[in-house]
Design a protein around this motif. Sequence first.
Motif, PDB file in Angstrom:
ATOM      1  N   VAL A   1      10.012  16.037 -10.437  1.00 30.00           N
ATOM      2  CA  VAL A   1      10.147  15.844  -9.030  1.00 30.00           C
ATOM      3  C   VAL A   1      11.399  15.250  -8.888  1.00 30.00           C
ATOM      4  CG1 VAL A   1       9.161  14.220  -7.259  1.00 30.00           C
ATOM      5  CG2 VAL A   1       7.762  15.050  -8.640  1.00 30.00           C
ATOM      6  N   ALA A   2      12.254  15.975  -7.935  1.00 29.73           N
ATOM      7  CA  ALA A   2      13.703  15.675  -7.690  1.00 29.73           C
ATOM      8  C   ALA A   2      13.705  14.638  -6.566  1.00 29.73           C
ATOM      9  CB  ALA A   2      14.527  17.030  -7.386  1.00 29.73           C
ATOM     10  N   ALA A   3      12.899  14.878  -5.563  1.00 28.05           N
ATOM     11  CA  ALA A   3      12.783  14.029  -4.509  1.00 28.05           C
ATOM     12  C   ALA A   3      11.493  13.948  -3.850  1.00 28.05           C
ATOM     13  CB  ALA A   3      13.894  14.193  -3.503  1.00 28.05           C
ATOM     14  N   LEU A   4      10.955  12.701  -3.195  1.00 30.27           N
ATOM     15  CA  LEU A   4       9.658  12.922  -2.731  1.00 30.27           C
ATOM     16  C   LEU A   4       9.849  12.011  -1.429  1.00 30.27           C
ATOM     17  CD1 LEU A   4       6.391  13.189  -2.674  1.00 30.27           C
ATOM     18  CD2 LEU A   4       6.337  11.063  -4.020  1.00 30.27           C
ATOM     19  N   VAL A   5       9.414  12.496  -0.394  1.00 27.10           N
ATOM     20  CA  VAL A   5       9.321  11.828   1.058  1.00 27.10           C
ATOM     21  C   VAL A   5       8.065  11.664   1.337  1.00 27.10           C
ATOM     22  CG1 VAL A   5      10.270  11.926   3.363  1.00 27.10           C
ATOM     23  CG2 VAL A   5      11.863  12.540   1.269  1.00 27.10           C
ATOM     24  N   VAL A   6       7.574  10.505   2.040  1.00 33.16           N
ATOM     25  CA  VAL A   6       6.424  10.431   2.467  1.00 33.16           C
ATOM     26  C   VAL A   6       6.751   9.744   3.871  1.00 33.16           C
ATOM     27  CG1 VAL A   6       4.140   9.184   2.479  1.00 33.16           C
ATOM     28  CG2 VAL A   6       5.367  10.009   0.279  1.00 33.16           C
TER      29      VAL A   6
ATOM     30  N   LEU B   1       1.461   9.519  -5.746  1.00 33.79           N
ATOM     31  CA  LEU B   1       1.799  10.824  -5.508  1.00 33.79           C
ATOM     32  C   LEU B   1       2.777  11.321  -6.338  1.00 33.79           C
ATOM     33  CD1 LEU B   1       1.970  10.741  -1.685  1.00 33.79           C
ATOM     34  CD2 LEU B   1       0.469  12.017  -2.993  1.00 33.79           C
ATOM     35  N   THR B   2       3.759  10.392  -6.747  1.00 30.65           N
ATOM     36  CA  THR B   2       4.853  10.669  -7.752  1.00 30.65           C
ATOM     37  C   THR B   2       4.278  11.093  -9.074  1.00 30.65           C
ATOM     38  OG1 THR B   2       6.478   9.435  -6.595  1.00 30.65           O
ATOM     39  CG2 THR B   2       7.272  10.078  -8.810  1.00 30.65           C
ATOM     40  N   GLU B   3       3.430  10.337  -9.608  1.00 30.79           N
ATOM     41  CA  GLU B   3       2.628  10.780 -10.842  1.00 30.79           C
ATOM     42  C   GLU B   3       1.920  11.963 -10.944  1.00 30.79           C
ATOM     43  OE1 GLU B   3      -0.269   8.457 -13.893  1.00 30.79           O
ATOM     44  OE2 GLU B   3       0.244   7.535 -12.151  1.00 30.79           O
TER      45      GLU B   3
ATOM     46  N   SER C   1       0.708  -1.425  -0.117  1.00 32.52           N
ATOM     47  CA  SER C   1      -0.119  -0.017   0.124  1.00 32.52           C
ATOM     48  C   SER C   1       0.953   1.130   0.021  1.00 32.52           C
ATOM     49  CB  SER C   1      -0.974  -0.137   1.497  1.00 32.52           C
ATOM     50  OG  SER C   1      -1.951  -1.030   1.226  1.00 32.52           O
ATOM     51  N   TYR C   2       1.893   1.305   0.924  1.00 26.00           N
ATOM     52  CA  TYR C   2       2.825   2.213   0.940  1.00 26.00           C
ATOM     53  C   TYR C   2       3.459   2.855  -0.458  1.00 26.00           C
ATOM     54  CZ  TYR C   2       6.827   5.089   2.406  1.00 26.00           C
ATOM     55  OH  TYR C   2       7.597   6.146   2.728  1.00 26.00           O
ATOM     56  N   GLN C   3       3.864   1.634  -1.102  1.00 26.18           N
ATOM     57  CA  GLN C   3       4.543   1.766  -2.516  1.00 26.18           C
ATOM     58  C   GLN C   3       3.618   2.549  -3.602  1.00 26.18           C
ATOM     59  OE1 GLN C   3       7.677   1.964  -2.772  1.00 26.18           O
ATOM     60  NE2 GLN C   3       8.000   1.136  -0.794  1.00 26.18           N
ATOM     61  N   ALA C   4       2.349   1.991  -3.217  1.00 27.10           N
ATOM     62  CA  ALA C   4       1.143   2.419  -4.233  1.00 27.10           C
ATOM     63  C   ALA C   4       1.072   3.816  -4.243  1.00 27.10           C
ATOM     64  CB  ALA C   4       0.025   1.491  -3.948  1.00 27.10           C
ATOM     65  N   VAL C   5       0.949   4.142  -2.648  1.00 24.79           N
ATOM     66  CA  VAL C   5       0.969   5.734  -2.466  1.00 24.79           C
ATOM     67  C   VAL C   5       1.970   6.561  -2.875  1.00 24.79           C
ATOM     68  CG1 VAL C   5       0.685   7.101  -0.515  1.00 24.79           C
ATOM     69  CG2 VAL C   5      -0.599   5.290  -0.428  1.00 24.79           C
ATOM     70  N   VAL C   6       2.936   5.904  -2.883  1.00 23.96           N
ATOM     71  CA  VAL C   6       4.211   6.952  -3.209  1.00 23.96           C
ATOM     72  C   VAL C   6       4.199   7.015  -4.684  1.00 23.96           C
ATOM     73  CG1 VAL C   6       6.927   6.737  -3.565  1.00 23.96           C
ATOM     74  CG2 VAL C   6       5.787   6.328  -1.036  1.00 23.96           C
TER      75      VAL C   6
ATOM     76  N   VAL D   1       4.517  12.370   9.736  1.00 23.06           N
ATOM     77  CA  VAL D   1       3.719  11.215   9.299  1.00 23.06           C
ATOM     78  C   VAL D   1       2.049  11.977   8.835  1.00 23.06           C
ATOM     79  CG1 VAL D   1       2.158   9.165  10.067  1.00 23.06           C
ATOM     80  CG2 VAL D   1       4.891   9.523  10.536  1.00 23.06           C
ATOM     81  N   GLY D   2       1.669  11.309   7.989  1.00 20.83           N
ATOM     82  CA  GLY D   2       0.470  11.986   7.400  1.00 20.83           C
ATOM     83  C   GLY D   2       0.561  12.990   6.428  1.00 20.83           C
ATOM     84  N   LYS D   3       1.691  13.530   5.998  1.00 24.19           N
ATOM     85  CA  LYS D   3       1.861  14.549   4.925  1.00 24.19           C
ATOM     86  C   LYS D   3       3.115  13.712   3.805  1.00 24.19           C
ATOM     87  CE  LYS D   3       1.266  18.751   7.604  1.00 24.19           C
ATOM     88  NZ  LYS D   3       2.041  20.255   7.697  1.00 24.19           N
ATOM     89  N   CYS D   4       3.039  14.611   2.987  1.00 21.82           N
ATOM     90  CA  CYS D   4       4.285  14.238   2.014  1.00 21.82           C
ATOM     91  C   CYS D   4       5.048  15.404   1.635  1.00 21.82           C
ATOM     92  CB  CYS D   4       3.531  13.628   0.582  1.00 21.82           C
ATOM     93  SG  CYS D   4       2.879  14.747  -0.266  1.00 21.82           S
ATOM     94  N   PHE D   5       6.224  15.392   1.368  1.00 22.01           N
ATOM     95  CA  PHE D   5       7.128  16.227   0.978  1.00 22.01           C
ATOM     96  C   PHE D   5       7.701  16.324  -0.422  1.00 22.01           C
ATOM     97  CE2 PHE D   5       6.936  15.600   5.594  1.00 22.01           C
ATOM     98  CZ  PHE D   5       6.646  16.872   6.254  1.00 22.01           C
ATOM     99  N   VAL D   6       7.726  17.280  -1.186  1.00 21.59           N
ATOM    100  CA  VAL D   6       8.050  16.999  -2.593  1.00 21.59           C
ATOM    101  C   VAL D   6       9.118  18.112  -2.933  1.00 21.59           C
ATOM    102  CG1 VAL D   6       6.222  18.314  -3.442  1.00 21.59           C
ATOM    103  CG2 VAL D   6       7.528  16.773  -4.999  1.00 21.59           C
ATOM    104  N   LYS D   7      10.267  17.727  -3.419  1.00 21.90           N
ATOM    105  CA  LYS D   7      11.245  18.785  -4.034  1.00 21.90           C
ATOM    106  C   LYS D   7      11.399  18.910  -5.457  1.00 21.90           C
ATOM    107  CE  LYS D   7      16.071  19.611  -3.481  1.00 21.90           C
ATOM    108  NZ  LYS D   7      17.305  18.945  -2.795  1.00 21.90           N
ATOM    109  N   TYR D   8      10.967  19.907  -6.186  1.00 20.73           N
ATOM    110  CA  TYR D   8      10.950  20.104  -7.578  1.00 20.73           C
ATOM    111  C   TYR D   8      12.381  20.448  -7.887  1.00 20.73           C
ATOM    112  CZ  TYR D   8       6.155  19.365  -7.836  1.00 20.73           C
ATOM    113  OH  TYR D   8       4.663  19.029  -8.045  1.00 20.73           O
TER     114      TYR D   8
END
Length: 297
Positions: free
Chosen positions: A219-224, A209-211, A201-206, A249-256
């Motif tokens: 997306v240079a980096a994505l942290v969940v 979100l990446t897509e 489930s976690y990998q599916a969420v990541v 936890v509960g948020k995601c952080f994206v670096k462009y």
Amino acid sequence: MLKIERGSAFLGVKTGTMTWEQLTALLGKTGADPASAAGNPASSALALALAGGAAGGAGLPDPATKLYRELFVGNVVEGTSGADLHEFLGAVMTEVGLADFTLGEGNPIMHVRTNGKFAFIELRSMHECDNALNLDGIPFQGMELRIKRPEKYQGVVSPQVTWREFLELRKQAEEDAEKAGRVLAIGGAIQGADELAPNDSYQAVVADLTEELGKYGTVAALVVPRFGGLNSGAAFDYSGQVGADLKGVGKCFVKYQTAAQCDEALAGLAQRTFGGKDLDLERFDEMRFDARDFAGQ
């Protein structure tokens, strides 16, 4: 009629001034509204008058301030024309932001006087003259120009750097500004911490979100963050205990890749909802992101 003037103890530079009648007459010539003229100059003539006084005529700086608007230029190749110096230095000031665009478009250098291997340049405003000191050492025709105050100048010594130092500071400022705007913290896109527990489930969420976030840029980096660690193989232990600091936890952080892409993502995501609710969006410090420091999130 109100009388507004400097106090008797004032010892600073006396710039040209206009009376209210003179100012409104100038505004009438430019077509500007007197009520909004100070905040939105209608012409370069008006802006020059408001910035430096117009004792020398409408749209011209006060001749009394000439010494404070003049610079010496040394190491000039003999035979160089005033027109060449005027065009070169004016273009550089405009390109790198040393010219004041509130005074209108055009060359900030009004006059150039050449004399063999040196010259004097006169700027249209005192603060642009201060700015031009940062051109000291700029290469021109195989020489590094020496730019400084004339010997007879007795005013305040303004802080300055050499041309090379100015370029380095400008580059660093641009890089800092770019980095400051590349990371977003997004809340509300994940329904609950339990959604992240199973690895599949976690990998599916990541992946989702990446897509989705990739629609706004690279997306240079994505942290969940999740209980027990982060994605991308980072070994963080959040203990998984109820009441512990969940650290994002509960948020995601994206670096462009760029700040512009991050701006586009922020604008686009602000129009989106998840589960009928608006997303919680905010900029996030890039240094903290790189250190995976999500404390307090």
